[in-house]
Design a protein around this motif. Structure first.
Motif, PDB file in Angstrom:
ATOM      1  N   SER A   1       0.868  -1.184   0.000  1.00 29.54           N
ATOM      2  CA  SER A   1       0.000   0.000   0.000  1.00 29.54           C
ATOM      3  C   SER A   1       0.896   1.224   0.000  1.00 29.54           C
ATOM      4  CB  SER A   1      -0.873   0.020   1.252  1.00 29.54           C
ATOM      5  OG  SER A   1      -1.786  -1.028   1.230  1.00 29.54           O
ATOM      6  N   ARG A   2       0.653   2.113  -0.956  1.00 32.99           N
ATOM      7  CA  ARG A   2       1.446   3.341  -1.037  1.00 32.99           C
ATOM      8  C   ARG A   2       0.680   4.371  -1.851  1.00 32.99           C
ATOM      9  NH1 ARG A   2       6.554   1.242  -4.503  1.00 32.99           N
ATOM     10  NH2 ARG A   2       7.169   0.812  -2.401  1.00 32.99           N
ATOM     11  N   PRO A   3       1.024   5.649  -1.690  1.00 32.33           N
ATOM     12  CA  PRO A   3       0.355   6.698  -2.471  1.00 32.33           C
ATOM     13  C   PRO A   3       0.634   6.524  -3.970  1.00 32.33           C
ATOM     14  CG  PRO A   3       1.682   7.637  -0.682  1.00 32.33           C
ATOM     15  CD  PRO A   3       1.995   6.185  -0.750  1.00 32.33           C
ATOM     16  N   MET A   4      -0.265   7.025  -4.785  1.00 32.08           N
ATOM     17  CA  MET A   4      -0.099   6.919  -6.237  1.00 32.08           C
ATOM     18  C   MET A   4       1.183   7.589  -6.698  1.00 32.08           C
ATOM     19  SD  MET A   4      -4.004   7.423  -7.577  1.00 32.08           S
ATOM     20  CE  MET A   4      -3.582   7.241  -9.295  1.00 32.08           C
ATOM     21  N   ALA A   5       1.609   8.637  -6.028  1.00 35.00           N
ATOM     22  CA  ALA A   5       2.838   9.341  -6.401  1.00 35.00           C
ATOM     23  C   ALA A   5       4.063   8.440  -6.275  1.00 35.00           C
ATOM     24  CB  ALA A   5       3.011  10.585  -5.538  1.00 35.00           C
ATOM     25  N   GLU A   6       3.965   7.381  -5.462  1.00 37.46           N
ATOM     26  CA  GLU A   6       5.075   6.447  -5.262  1.00 37.46           C
ATOM     27  C   GLU A   6       4.828   5.110  -5.954  1.00 37.46           C
ATOM     28  OE1 GLU A   6       5.839   6.059  -1.081  1.00 37.46           O
ATOM     29  OE2 GLU A   6       5.680   8.212  -0.761  1.00 37.46           O
ATOM     30  N   SER A   7       3.881   5.056  -6.881  1.00 43.00           N
ATOM     31  CA  SER A   7       3.499   3.787  -7.508  1.00 43.00           C
ATOM     32  C   SER A   7       4.630   3.115  -8.282  1.00 43.00           C
ATOM     33  CB  SER A   7       2.296   3.979  -8.434  1.00 43.00           C
ATOM     34  OG  SER A   7       2.649   4.805  -9.520  1.00 43.00           O
ATOM     35  N   SER A   8       5.548   3.886  -8.822  1.00 42.60           N
ATOM     36  CA  SER A   8       6.625   3.276  -9.612  1.00 42.60           C
ATOM     37  C   SER A   8       7.915   3.109  -8.808  1.00 42.60           C
ATOM     38  CB  SER A   8       6.887   4.097 -10.867  1.00 42.60           C
ATOM     39  OG  SER A   8       7.218   5.422 -10.523  1.00 42.60           O
ATOM     40  N   ALA A   9       7.878   3.425  -7.517  1.00 41.23           N
ATOM     41  CA  ALA A   9       9.071   3.241  -6.676  1.00 41.23           C
ATOM     42  C   ALA A   9       9.322   1.749  -6.468  1.00 41.23           C
ATOM     43  CB  ALA A   9       8.864   3.934  -5.336  1.00 41.23           C
TER      44      ALA A   9
ATOM     45  N   ALA B   1      10.103  -1.851  -4.690  1.00 44.16           N
ATOM     46  CA  ALA B   1       9.629  -2.437  -3.431  1.00 44.16           C
ATOM     47  C   ALA B   1      10.382  -3.730  -3.170  1.00 44.16           C
ATOM     48  CB  ALA B   1       8.135  -2.715  -3.519  1.00 44.16           C
ATOM     49  N   ASP B   2      10.950  -3.856  -1.978  1.00 47.75           N
ATOM     50  CA  ASP B   2      11.614  -5.099  -1.587  1.00 47.75           C
ATOM     51  C   ASP B   2      10.561  -6.117  -1.191  1.00 47.75           C
ATOM     52  OD1 ASP B   2      14.051  -3.916  -1.993  1.00 47.75           O
ATOM     53  OD2 ASP B   2      14.460  -3.557   0.130  1.00 47.75           O
ATOM     54  N   CYS B   3      10.820  -7.394  -1.461  1.00 50.04           N
ATOM     55  CA  CYS B   3       9.888  -8.447  -1.066  1.00 50.04           C
ATOM     56  C   CYS B   3       9.983  -8.660   0.443  1.00 50.04           C
ATOM     57  CB  CYS B   3      10.141  -9.729  -1.853  1.00 50.04           C
ATOM     58  SG  CYS B   3      11.337 -10.871  -1.162  1.00 50.04           S
ATOM     59  N   PRO B   4       8.987  -9.305   1.047  1.00 50.24           N
ATOM     60  CA  PRO B   4       9.008  -9.537   2.490  1.00 50.24           C
ATOM     61  C   PRO B   4      10.239 -10.317   2.961  1.00 50.24           C
ATOM     62  CG  PRO B   4       6.823  -9.960   1.627  1.00 50.24           C
ATOM     63  CD  PRO B   4       7.719  -9.728   0.449  1.00 50.24           C
ATOM     64  N   ALA B   5      10.857 -11.111   2.084  1.00 48.44           N
ATOM     65  CA  ALA B   5      12.058 -11.861   2.452  1.00 48.44           C
ATOM     66  C   ALA B   5      13.328 -11.016   2.331  1.00 48.44           C
ATOM     67  CB  ALA B   5      12.176 -13.112   1.582  1.00 48.44           C
ATOM     68  N   GLY B   6      13.178  -9.744   1.869  1.00 49.99           N
ATOM     69  CA  GLY B   6      14.321  -8.843   1.801  1.00 49.99           C
ATOM     70  C   GLY B   6      15.014  -8.761   0.452  1.00 49.99           C
ATOM     71  N   HIS B   7      14.503  -9.463  -0.555  1.00 50.85           N
ATOM     72  CA  HIS B   7      15.108  -9.399  -1.890  1.00 50.85           C
ATOM     73  C   HIS B   7      14.691  -8.108  -2.586  1.00 50.85           C
ATOM     74  CE1 HIS B   7      14.499 -13.882  -1.212  1.00 50.85           C
ATOM     75  NE2 HIS B   7      15.795 -13.677  -1.080  1.00 50.85           N
ATOM     76  N   ALA B   8      15.608  -7.522  -3.331  1.00 50.06           N
ATOM     77  CA  ALA B   8      15.330  -6.257  -4.015  1.00 50.06           C
ATOM     78  C   ALA B   8      14.935  -6.431  -5.479  1.00 50.06           C
ATOM     79  CB  ALA B   8      16.551  -5.346  -3.924  1.00 50.06           C
ATOM     80  N   ASP B   9      15.127  -7.615  -6.042  1.00 48.58           N
ATOM     81  CA  ASP B   9      14.829  -7.847  -7.455  1.00 48.58           C
ATOM     82  C   ASP B   9      13.351  -8.187  -7.628  1.00 48.58           C
ATOM     83  OD1 ASP B   9      15.035  -8.218 -10.162  1.00 48.58           O
ATOM     84  OD2 ASP B   9      16.063 -10.152 -10.040  1.00 48.58           O
ATOM     85  N   THR B  10      12.511  -7.145  -7.689  1.00 52.42           N
ATOM     86  CA  THR B  10      11.068  -7.332  -7.809  1.00 52.42           C
ATOM     87  C   THR B  10      10.548  -6.626  -9.052  1.00 52.42           C
ATOM     88  OG1 THR B  10      10.571  -5.382  -6.466  1.00 52.42           O
ATOM     89  CG2 THR B  10      10.762  -7.490  -5.305  1.00 52.42           C
ATOM     90  N   VAL B  11       9.372  -7.035  -9.477  1.00 52.75           N
ATOM     91  CA  VAL B  11       8.722  -6.422 -10.629  1.00 52.75           C
ATOM     92  C   VAL B  11       7.273  -6.127 -10.262  1.00 52.75           C
ATOM     93  CG1 VAL B  11       8.132  -8.650 -11.682  1.00 52.75           C
ATOM     94  CG2 VAL B  11       8.288  -6.630 -13.107  1.00 52.75           C
ATOM     95  N   LYS B  12       6.795  -4.947 -10.649  1.00 55.77           N
ATOM     96  CA  LYS B  12       5.411  -4.564 -10.392  1.00 55.77           C
ATOM     97  C   LYS B  12       4.524  -5.262 -11.413  1.00 55.77           C
ATOM     98  CE  LYS B  12       2.510  -0.494 -10.325  1.00 55.77           C
ATOM     99  NZ  LYS B  12       2.495   0.926 -10.604  1.00 55.77           N
ATOM    100  N   LEU B  13       3.443  -5.871 -10.933  1.00 53.69           N
ATOM    101  CA  LEU B  13       2.526  -6.593 -11.806  1.00 53.69           C
ATOM    102  C   LEU B  13       1.388  -5.678 -12.241  1.00 53.69           C
ATOM    103  CD1 LEU B  13       2.270  -9.926  -9.800  1.00 53.69           C
ATOM    104  CD2 LEU B  13       3.783  -9.386 -11.713  1.00 53.69           C
ATOM    105  N   LEU B  14       0.857  -5.935 -13.412  1.00 58.45           N
ATOM    106  CA  LEU B  14      -0.322  -5.215 -13.880  1.00 58.45           C
ATOM    107  C   LEU B  14      -1.541  -5.902 -13.298  1.00 58.45           C
ATOM    108  CD1 LEU B  14       0.558  -4.659 -17.635  1.00 58.45           C
ATOM    109  CD2 LEU B  14       0.712  -3.029 -15.758  1.00 58.45           C
TER     110      LEU B  14
END
Length: 73
Positions: free
Chosen positions: A18-26, A28-41
């Motif tokens: 959950s985040r503001p729309m202004a931060e939608s493309s920032a 996001a780290d996964c709950p396990a701490g990995h940084a290699d994530t992709v935003k899904l449509l």
């Protein structure tokens, strides 16, 4: 606040943030701490239920125009 869905490329986990729309493309780290994530449509559902039947369409001659396809003149 909008929720955005992400998938971790390292552990293949899918999670929401959950985040503001202004931060939608920032990023996001996964709950396990990995940084290699992709935003899904995501498909947005507005009102109604997906199991509701479609409204009936009137039967009859097709066509259009000023007289409904019945032949003008």
């Amino acid at each position: 606040m909008p929720r955005y869905e992400y998938r971790c490329r390292t552990c293949d986990d899918t999670f929401e943030v959950s985040r503001p729309m202004a931060e939608s493309s920032a990023p996001a780290d996964c709950p396990a701490g990995h940084a290699d994530t992709v935003k899904l449509l995501s498909a947005v559902a507005v009102g109604g239920s997906s199991s509701a039947p479609a409204p009936a369409r009137p039967m009859g001659g097709g066509g259009g125009g000023c007289c409904g396809g019945g032949g003008c003149g």
